[in-house]
Design an enzyme around this catalytic site. Structure first.
Site, PDB file in Angstrom:
ATOM      1  N   CYS A  92       0.900  -1.088  -0.190  1.00 33.38           N
ATOM      2  CA  CYS A  92      -0.024  -0.126  -0.045  1.00 33.38           C
ATOM      3  C   CYS A  92       0.596   1.483   0.072  1.00 33.38           C
ATOM      4  O   CYS A  92       0.412   2.224  -0.542  1.00 33.38           O
ATOM      5  CB  CYS A  92      -0.971   0.149   1.113  1.00 33.38           C
ATOM      6  N   CYS A  95       1.785   3.675  -3.065  1.00 35.14           N
ATOM      7  CA  CYS A  95       0.784   4.646  -3.700  1.00 35.14           C
ATOM      8  C   CYS A  95       0.236   5.608  -2.720  1.00 35.14           C
ATOM      9  O   CYS A  95       0.117   6.558  -3.112  1.00 35.14           O
ATOM     10  CB  CYS A  95      -0.467   3.662  -4.451  1.00 35.14           C
ATOM     11  N   HIS A  96       0.039   5.309  -1.453  1.00 35.29           N
ATOM     12  CA  HIS A  96      -0.728   5.862  -0.474  1.00 35.29           C
ATOM     13  C   HIS A  96       0.160   6.840   0.430  1.00 35.29           C
ATOM     14  O   HIS A  96      -0.308   7.503   1.377  1.00 35.29           O
ATOM     15  CB  HIS A  96      -1.694   5.080   0.303  1.00 35.29           C
ATOM     16  N   MET A 133      -6.983   0.859  -8.195  1.00 40.11           N
ATOM     17  CA  MET A 133      -6.759   0.381  -6.794  1.00 40.11           C
ATOM     18  C   MET A 133      -6.948  -1.065  -7.068  1.00 40.11           C
ATOM     19  O   MET A 133      -7.794  -1.641  -7.675  1.00 40.11           O
ATOM     20  CB  MET A 133      -7.834   0.821  -5.815  1.00 40.11           C
ATOM     21  N   HIS A 372       6.259  11.401 -10.468  1.00 41.00           N
ATOM     22  CA  HIS A 372       6.321   9.742 -10.310  1.00 41.00           C
ATOM     23  C   HIS A 372       7.380   9.248 -11.309  1.00 41.00           C
ATOM     24  O   HIS A 372       8.489   9.213 -11.055  1.00 41.00           O
ATOM     25  CB  HIS A 372       4.950   9.413 -10.426  1.00 41.00           C
ATOM     26  N   HIS A 414       0.406   7.227 -16.055  1.00 44.32           N
ATOM     27  CA  HIS A 414       1.582   6.388 -15.406  1.00 44.32           C
ATOM     28  C   HIS A 414       2.362   5.967 -16.528  1.00 44.32           C
ATOM     29  O   HIS A 414       2.075   4.715 -17.215  1.00 44.32           O
ATOM     30  CB  HIS A 414       0.876   5.453 -14.601  1.00 44.32           C
TER      31      HIS A 414
END
Length: 588
Positions: A92, A95-96, A133, A372, A414
């Site tokens: 997780c 991304c978070h 997700m 990113h 992305h």
């Protein structure tokens, strides 16, 4: 995992790696729990995890960084809290965020999660979303008990991991083969230019495969879940970075190629690169970490840490302080002796001059939040990087060191390194796909001969759906490949869309890569096309759970037909693939 569990794992390579971290960090309770994920990569704890059980150790004491009980929030035992942090780091945090403030993924701060509530969180973790997700439950990657655990965990107050500085780095640094003892010439008969470095995510390894014979030449232990493999300017050294911030320096001239040095640069990382400017080839390496938020410049031949620079600071635009500005993509400039360092949360591109580390000069370029991944245009001058949660691509001129343009794209671009090709109408372009929807944004990149199209979205293509991670082509290819591994629909996640570059207005073709693999069970996500050196074949990973068979599928680029399926029990959760020649020369 507590210190007792770590000690029980000490007989393994991974256990020893974790114990070295314990020795390097004074706050034993924190480092033993944040995150020590490698113990799940092999051995007893992985087996327990695969059966839906939690890797609880014998200790019952409350972790040093576990917050106290909060009214209305489910109580977690020390063992549950420790196990949940392990899963959060593995699945997780990328991304978070380590501090759950969000970036590519939404924020998971207590204010947000407590408004959503336990039931909403449980369903969202189970089923995922078309915006990227993952469906952790329906894919079988997390058990019902683990999903319950994570839904309760993100309702808790946020634990803070420890720092990791020069003392800790030097304690982890190992030179297995000194420079003077390494070969003076290539000692093996491998075709290094057409070698593939393939990430074996959940086993903490890479596989080196021959691009012509498809033979697995070697399996090399690395950090957990290698994010990228990068080549030195000379093509001799292969660098890998695990998500656990372990860097491996692999000498490809040895027989067989082996790790000659390693270091831990932090607790979580995604990027490594080497100096490539003329006269500085192979001299330095750089690692950027997600936690702590910083980067370190190292000796390129030994990985000795030389200079650490923190990235905490003010956000572009709002000028608000951010405690966790993670370092995302790093590339090496071809125009200056500089590293291009992208800082995610503050939205800054740092041009780091490595000619004088004692008097370090950094040019700070304001771009947009949540930088990113990205890559160069075909000329190698302009770097295009996705500010993904801002739905933008930033264009940086690495010759003049300035921001050229912020370009609005679709939701959550992305690109990986992106895709360069010649559009018959708009000239040289670079393309990105998106996590958030089915579109592909095609951006003009030639300000000299096609100024009217430069730094604009000149086309928007419609692919299969959201959840794309990588887009790929090659100078010798007439095709553009778009994966969708995080789409919740199985058929979509198990296939790729292929566009004809000469006829972009026509419907794309769908290649059923998952079906071609011959694997009949599992989630079979298809991810990251990578070309061979000649650009005649493109390789895809069929990414299954760690206890299920996976494969690599090779497609003939000219005919779009299946050419080869590579299966081997050692190919555990293959994801990223990096052809040595293409990576060395920024061919994409």
């Amino acid at each position: 995992m507590d210190k007792y569990s770590l000690l029980s794992a000490s007989g393994s390579t991974i256990g020893r790696h974790l114990l070295s971290r314990l020795a390097a960090v004074a706050v034993v309770g924190s480092i033993a729990l944040w995150p020590s994920v490698n113990a799940l990569a092999q051995g007893k704890h992985e087996e327990d995890h695969s059966k839906g059980q939690l890797p609880f150790g014998p200790a019952e004491t409350i972790p040093l960084d576990q917050p106290g009980p909060v009214p209305g929030v489910p109580v977690m035992s020390a063992k549950e809290f420790t196990a949940a942090k392990e899963i959060y780091f593995e699945r997780c945090a990328g991304c978070h965020g380590v501090l759950r403030k969000g970036a590519t993924g939404k924020p998971l701060t207590p204010k947000v999660t407590r408004e959503l509530g336990y039931d909403h969180l449980l369903n969202f973790i189970t089923y995922g979303s078309p915006a990227g997700m993952p469906s952790w439950g329906t894919s079988g990657e997390l058990s019902e008990d683990q999903i319950d655990l994570m839904a309760r965990f993100v309702l808790q107050d946020i634990p803070t991991p420890p720092e990791f500085g020069m003392k800790e780095m030097k304690a982890s640094w190992k030179v297995h083969v000194p420079v003077e003892d390494r070969p003076q010439k290539k000692m093996n008969d491998w075709d290094l230019d057409n070698l593939f470095s393939v990430t074996l995510r959940d086993s903490g390894e890479i596989a080196l495969l021959d691009g012509k014979t498809y033979e697995i030449k070697s399996i090399i232990k690395t950090g957990y879940a290698v994010h990228i493999s990068r080549m030195s300017a000379s093509g001799r050294y292969l660098f890998t970075t695990g998500r656990d911030a372990k860097i491996n320096l692999i000498d490809l001239w040895m027989d067989p190629p082996s790790t000659v040095a390693e270091i831990d640069t932090g607790i979580e990382a995604r990027s490594v690169e080497t100096s490539k400017f003329k006269g500085w080839e192979d001299k330095y390496a750089i690692s950027g970490t997600y936690w702590p938020p910083q980067f370190v410049i190292m000796d390129g031949a030994t990985l000795e840490p030389l200079k650490i620079v923190g990235t905490r600071g003010m956000v572009v635009g709002t000028q608000e302080y951010h405690p966790e500005p993670r370092v995302a993509a790093i590339v090496s400039s071809h125009y200056r002796p500089e590293f291009v360092v992208n800082v995610k949360e503050t939205g800054k591109v740092l041009m780091v001059d490595y000619t004088d580390l004692k008097n370090l000069k950094i040019t700070e370029i304001e771009a947009a939040q949540f930088l990113h991944d990205g890559g160069f245009d075909a000329s190698g001058r302009y770097f295009l990087v996705a500010a993904n949660a801002s739905n933008k691509v930033a264009v940086v001129d690495t010759k003049d060191n300035k921001l050229v343009r912020l370009i609005e794209t679709g939701p959550t671009p992305h690109p990986g390194r992106g895709a360069n090709f010649i559009d018959k109408e708009f000239g040289p372009v670079w393309a990105t796909s998106h996590l958030g929807d089915e579109t592909v944004a095609v951006i003009g990149t030639d300000p000299e001969k096609h100024p009217q199209h430069a730094w604009k979205v000149v086309r928007t293509l419609e692919g299969q759906g959201g959840g794309s991670l990588f887009i790929k082509t090659h100078p010798n290819s007439t095709h553009l490949y778009v994966d969708t591994p995080l789409h919740p629909d199985e058929e979509t996640s198990q296939s790729v869309a292929v566009f004809d570059i000469g006829a972009l207005d026509e419907e794309y073709k769908v290649l059923p890569i998952g079906k071609w693999s011959g694997i009949e069970k599992g989630v079979r996500r298809v991810v990251q096309g990578e070309f061979n050196k000649e650009g005649t074949e493109v390789w895809f990973s069929v990414w299954n759970a760690k206890d299920q068979p996976s494969a690599l599928v090779v497609v003939d680029d000219k005919t779009l037909e299946l050419k080869k399926v590579i299966k081997d029990s050692r190919l555990i959760t293959p994801t990223g693939k990096f052809n040595v020649y293409n990576t060395q020369h920024d061919v994409y």
